[in-house]
Design an enzyme around this catalytic site. Structure first.
Site, PDB file in Angstrom:
ATOM      1  CE  LYS A 180      -9.583  63.586  54.751  1.00  0.00           C
ATOM      2  NZ  LYS A 180      -8.122  63.482  54.751  1.00  0.00           N
TER       3      LYS A 180
ATOM      4  CG  ASP B 250      -0.023  64.548  66.443  1.00  0.00           C
ATOM      5  OD1 ASP B 250      -0.421  63.527  65.836  1.00  0.00           O
ATOM      6  OD2 ASP B 250      -0.807  65.379  66.970  1.00  0.00           O
TER       7      ASP B 250
ATOM      8  N   GLY C  36      -1.855  59.693  65.648  1.00  0.00           N
ATOM      9  CA  GLY C  36      -3.234  59.271  65.454  1.00  0.00           C
ATOM     10  C   GLY C  36      -3.372  57.781  65.184  1.00  0.00           C
TER      11      GLY C  36
ATOM     12  CB  ILE D 210      -8.821  52.476  59.388  1.00  0.00           C
ATOM     13  CG1 ILE D 210      -8.673  53.097  57.987  1.00  0.00           C
ATOM     14  CG2 ILE D 210      -7.588  51.650  59.769  1.00  0.00           C
ATOM     15  CD1 ILE D 210      -8.583  52.110  56.840  1.00  0.00           C
TER      16      ILE D 210
ATOM     17  NE  ARG E 273      -3.298  63.840  69.626  1.00  0.00           N
ATOM     18  CZ  ARG E 273      -3.366  62.527  69.819  1.00  0.00           C
ATOM     19  NH1 ARG E 273      -3.456  62.027  71.041  1.00  0.00           N
ATOM     20  NH2 ARG E 273      -3.337  61.690  68.792  1.00  0.00           N
TER      21      ARG E 273
ATOM     22  CE1 TYR F  19     -12.040  63.390  57.412  1.00  0.00           C
ATOM     23  CE2 TYR F  19     -13.776  61.903  56.695  1.00  0.00           C
ATOM     24  CZ  TYR F  19     -12.443  62.134  56.995  1.00  0.00           C
ATOM     25  OH  TYR F  19     -11.526  61.121  56.870  1.00  0.00           O
TER      26      TYR F  19
END
Ligand code: NAD
Ligand code: SER
Length: 316
Positions: free
Chosen positions: A144, A34, A11, A170, A36, A140
């Site tokens: 968190k 990961d 990611g 970020i 993926r 989300y």
């Protein structure tokens, strides 16, 4: 020799954290994980695993004798609102699996990023403190807050050394962000360097806390290596580097690319951005483990544009 596993390693953050950790501890010390499949030319230790599969994580921790986990696999805010069930399973059950495997193997340390998404619309918008009522309105954000509480619980109840920071948006040039609300900040840079106009999905006056990737990596590694006896908090340190509006970012880019055209057409993500703080109080991180960002808006903008020019126009 350290034995580090990074979940979500392909990611936005993982792809750059891996490089720094390998530089610091040696390539053979850092396992990327990961769900993926990486590019064919991916270099270094890599294993496919889904964090929702506890046995798979258990096998990897045993096989590589892992002592430290950076747990980055997650579904971010915008993607989480389009599939809240997936966000719940990945972010809550995935973390629960990591904590349980960590406990079983008495892992030395687990680092789990939290997010500004833990704050809801009722939290103070400016200089938001660490300790304030957390009433997020996105799945989300809910995952968190749960992650912070779970990490704190495993530390206090079982002595598992879990640590985390609430990251702001970020900004980075290496890997595109994976479906968050702050993605517009990165997309704006790519469009500008490609010479394309950009339609920003939040209003020009939307201010959010942000951080450049080198500072993000620094924060994660610095917290991981901090003396535990100095930590007042475990999984919920605020960290930030700068705050600016989407319009100010477009202006900062125009200092380097004067003909950049940016329009503002808010979509459903505006509501998520409006619920988050405009700036954070990160004094506890500065006092407890020496947190100090290196980049402000101007130095980040210059570096991002230099890096993207090399990446997107290598022959120029
Ligand atoms: P990202 O979306 O770019 O990457 C997440 C990675 O996790 C992806 O490579 C994805 O393939 C992988 N993944 C997803 N589900 C998985 C599963 N079930 N099993 C294994 N891998 C899986 O996210 P990121 O921006 O790198 O974020 C990393 C962490 O930092 C997350 O916890 C995120 O909440 C947090 N964070 C990020 C930001 C930001 O602006 N990027 C801000 C605040 C917090
Ligand atoms: N950048 C992240 C997002 O927008 C914040 O956690 O989802």
């Amino acid at each position: 020799m350290k034995r580090i596993m990074v979940t979500g390693a392909l990611g936005q953050i993982g792809s750059e954290l891996i490089v720094k950790l390998r530089e610091k501890y040696g390539s053979d010390s850092v396992l990327a994980v990961d769900y993926r499949v990486p590019d064919k030319d991916y270099a270094g230790l890599f294993e496919l695993a889904d964090v929702r599969d506890r046995e798979a994580l258990d096998r990897l921790v045993t096989k590589y004798k892992i002592d430290t986990i950076y747990h980055l696999a997650a579904i971010l805010s915008a993607k989480g609102e389009s599939n809240p069930q997936l966000a719940f399973e990945t972010n809550i059950l995935g973390l629960y699996n990591v904590l349980e495997v960590g406990l079983k193997h008495r892992i030395e340390r687990i680092i789990v990023p939290s997010s500004i998404a833990v704050f809801g619309p009722d939290a103070p918008k400016e200089n938001t403190p660490v300790e304030v009522a957390l009433q997020p309105t996105t799945m989300y954000g809910i995952t968190k807050v749960t992650g912070e509480l779970l990490g704190n619980y495993y530390y206090h109840r079982f002595g598992l050394d879990v640590r985390g920071v609430r990251l702001p948006g970020i900004i980075s040039s290496e890997t595109l962000p994976g479906g968050g609300t702050t993605d517009y900040a990165v997309e704006m840079f790519y469009a500008a360097v490609k010479g394309e106009p950009y339609v920003c999905f939040v209003r020009a006056d939307t201010v959010l806390p942000m951080m450049y990737m080198p500072d993000c990596i620094k924060a994660l590694i610095q917290l991981a290596e901090a003396d535990g006896s100095n930590l007042r908090y475990r999984c919920n340190y605020n960290v930030t580097a700068m705050s600016f509006s989407a319009g100010e970012l477009a202006d900062a880019i125009r200092e380097f690319i004067p003909d950049f055209v940016c329009e503002f057409k808010p979509d459903h993500r505006q509501k998520i951005a409006d619920a988050w703080p405009r700036s954070l109080d990160d004094s506890a991180a500065r006092e407890d483990w020496g947190w100090q960002p290196d980049y402000d808006l101007k130095s980040m903008t210059k570096d991002m544009i230099d890096k993207l020019r090399k990446k997107l126009h290598p022959s120029k």
